[in-house]
Design an enzyme around this catalytic site. Structure first.
Site, mmCIF file in Angstrom:
data_model
loop_
_atom_site.group_PDB
_atom_site.id
_atom_site.type_symbol
_atom_site.label_atom_id
_atom_site.label_comp_id
_atom_site.label_asym_id
_atom_site.label_seq_id
_atom_site.Cartn_x
_atom_site.Cartn_y
_atom_site.Cartn_z
ATOM 1 N N LEU A 126 0.895 -1.121 0.099
ATOM 2 C CA LEU A 126 0.063 0.082 -0.018
ATOM 3 C C LEU A 126 0.850 1.406 -0.024
ATOM 4 O O LEU A 126 1.830 1.268 0.647
ATOM 5 C CB LEU A 126 -1.041 0.129 1.172
ATOM 6 C CG LEU A 126 -1.936 -1.099 1.403
ATOM 7 C CD1 LEU A 126 -2.601 -0.863 2.997
ATOM 8 C CD2 LEU A 126 -2.944 -1.049 0.262
ATOM 9 N N ASP A 127 0.331 2.414 -0.672
ATOM 10 C CA ASP A 127 1.236 3.599 -0.472
ATOM 11 C C ASP A 127 1.494 3.996 0.831
ATOM 12 O O ASP A 127 0.487 3.598 1.922
ATOM 13 C CB ASP A 127 0.461 4.813 -1.224
ATOM 14 C CG ASP A 127 0.452 4.503 -2.651
ATOM 15 O OD1 ASP A 127 1.071 3.642 -3.269
ATOM 16 O OD2 ASP A 127 -0.525 4.991 -3.585
ATOM 17 N N LYS A 128 2.450 4.622 1.097
ATOM 18 C CA LYS A 128 2.577 5.284 2.643
ATOM 19 C C LYS A 128 1.409 5.909 3.292
ATOM 20 O O LYS A 128 1.105 5.637 4.301
ATOM 21 C CB LYS A 128 4.072 6.351 2.425
ATOM 22 C CG LYS A 128 4.215 7.206 3.758
ATOM 23 C CD LYS A 128 5.471 7.933 3.609
ATOM 24 C CE LYS A 128 5.485 8.901 4.799
ATOM 25 N NZ LYS A 128 6.430 9.942 4.767
ATOM 26 N N ARG A 226 -5.541 6.363 -7.403
ATOM 27 C CA ARG A 226 -5.371 7.656 -7.259
ATOM 28 C C ARG A 226 -5.335 8.386 -8.857
ATOM 29 O O ARG A 226 -5.975 9.273 -8.969
ATOM 30 C CB ARG A 226 -4.111 7.912 -6.494
ATOM 31 C CG ARG A 226 -4.056 7.399 -5.102
ATOM 32 C CD ARG A 226 -2.649 7.543 -4.499
ATOM 33 N NE ARG A 226 -2.174 8.726 -4.393
ATOM 34 C CZ ARG A 226 -1.135 9.064 -3.743
ATOM 35 N NH1 ARG A 226 -0.370 7.971 -3.454
ATOM 36 N NH2 ARG A 226 -0.612 10.307 -3.613
#
Length: 294
Positions: A126-128, A226
């Site tokens: 997962l993205d930060k 996103r």
């Protein structure tokens, strides 16, 4: 034998995933009857495989990181973690020791070798800035089994995103080809030379300012949700990369994207496991803004 060569190879205990198998084939570390092959090669009875697995490249050692983890499920093969926003999954530039992998090491949790020395146990990411559910492999057999499900796109993943405006239509499929942005190298964008990316979405609730959108990933490209929602004209609130430059009336203290559900087949029992996580506290004001009239 029926299986492609890359699928057959990742069933071996020494090879953790199909990605590793494909790299070995591409690097000509796998020979069949003395000849190099493609990942799609179909083995035949009597084939002689010669496999050379190089030692892991030297790199920085992993140091423990004292960070509280929300482990919602654990057994001898895997664990499922509810990751908070702000925590990087594995060491990378600028984050050598303050990652999820380092926190797992601090707890003494056994991890699979993974596909890179700095990514033990990591099956997906997962993205930060994204919060939510991650499955971690504790041994190589579990890693291989889980990785194959991601490759076959049989993993169930639902994300909740709070976005500007209202997507039209209220449900649909966003399909494009994603590659690194030609100018802004930290970003990705839809481009003809990219990798195929498919996002299914449904608007769960909306008002005149924002919407809550549920997204189901058919593919798992970097920044996929996103990019897709931003290019649809509905960027995720609090997104510093893909949001608009002009200030928006409704603000979020962080990227308003949460990995809400995760479902997969267990590598040992072969039973279907399904997990769900509540929205983190910092996103609840956005939820209440939409549902206050209900």
């Amino acid at each position: 034998m029926g299986k492609r060569a890359d699928s057959f190879l990742c069933s071996l205990p020494e090879i953790a995933s199909r990605t590793q198998a494909q790299k070995l084939i591409q690097d000509k570390k796998v020979l069949v009857n003395g000849q190099s092959i493609k990942p799609s090669y179909l083995p035949r009875k009597g084939d002689l495989f010669t496999i050379t697995i190089p030692p892991p490249p030297p790199g920085p050692s992993l140091s423990p990181y004292n960070f509280p983890l929300n482990i919602i499920y654990e057994d001898e093969d895997l664990l499922v973690i509810n990751k908070p926003s702000g925590l990087v999954v594995h060491p990378a530039h600028g984050h050598d020791s303050d990652t999820l992998v380092n926190a797992l090491m601090n707890k003494g949790i056994p991890l699979s070798k993974g596909t890179h020395p700095l990514r033990p146990g990591i099956v997906h990411r997962l993205d930060k800035e994204t919060s939510g559910l991650l499955v971690i492999a504790k041994n190589d057999a579990a890693h291989s089994f889980l990785s194959e499900q991601f490759f076959q796109r049989s993993i169930q993943r639902l994300y909740w995103a709070f976005v500007q405006k209202k997507p039209s239509p209220l449900s649909g499929i966003i399909e494009s080809y994603l590659a690194r942005h030609p100018v802004h190298r930290k970003k990705f964008a839809s481009q003809p030379n990219g990798k195929k990316a498919i996002t299914h979405y449904t608007v769960k609730k909306y008002n005149h300012l924002i919407s809550l959108v549920e997204c189901r990933l058919q593919t798992g490209r970097t920044h996929q949700i996103r990019v897709h929602l931003s290019e649809k004209g509905c960027p995720i609130l609090g997104d510093p990369l893909y949001g608009p430059r002009k200030p928006f009336k409704v603000k979020s203290p962080r990227l308003a994207l949460h990995a809400k559900t995760l479902g997969f087949i267990h590598p040992q029992s072969h039973k279907k496991l399904f997990f769900s996580s509540e929205l983190p506290e910092e996103l609840l004001p956005l939820y209440h803004l939409l549902f206050k009239e209900d």
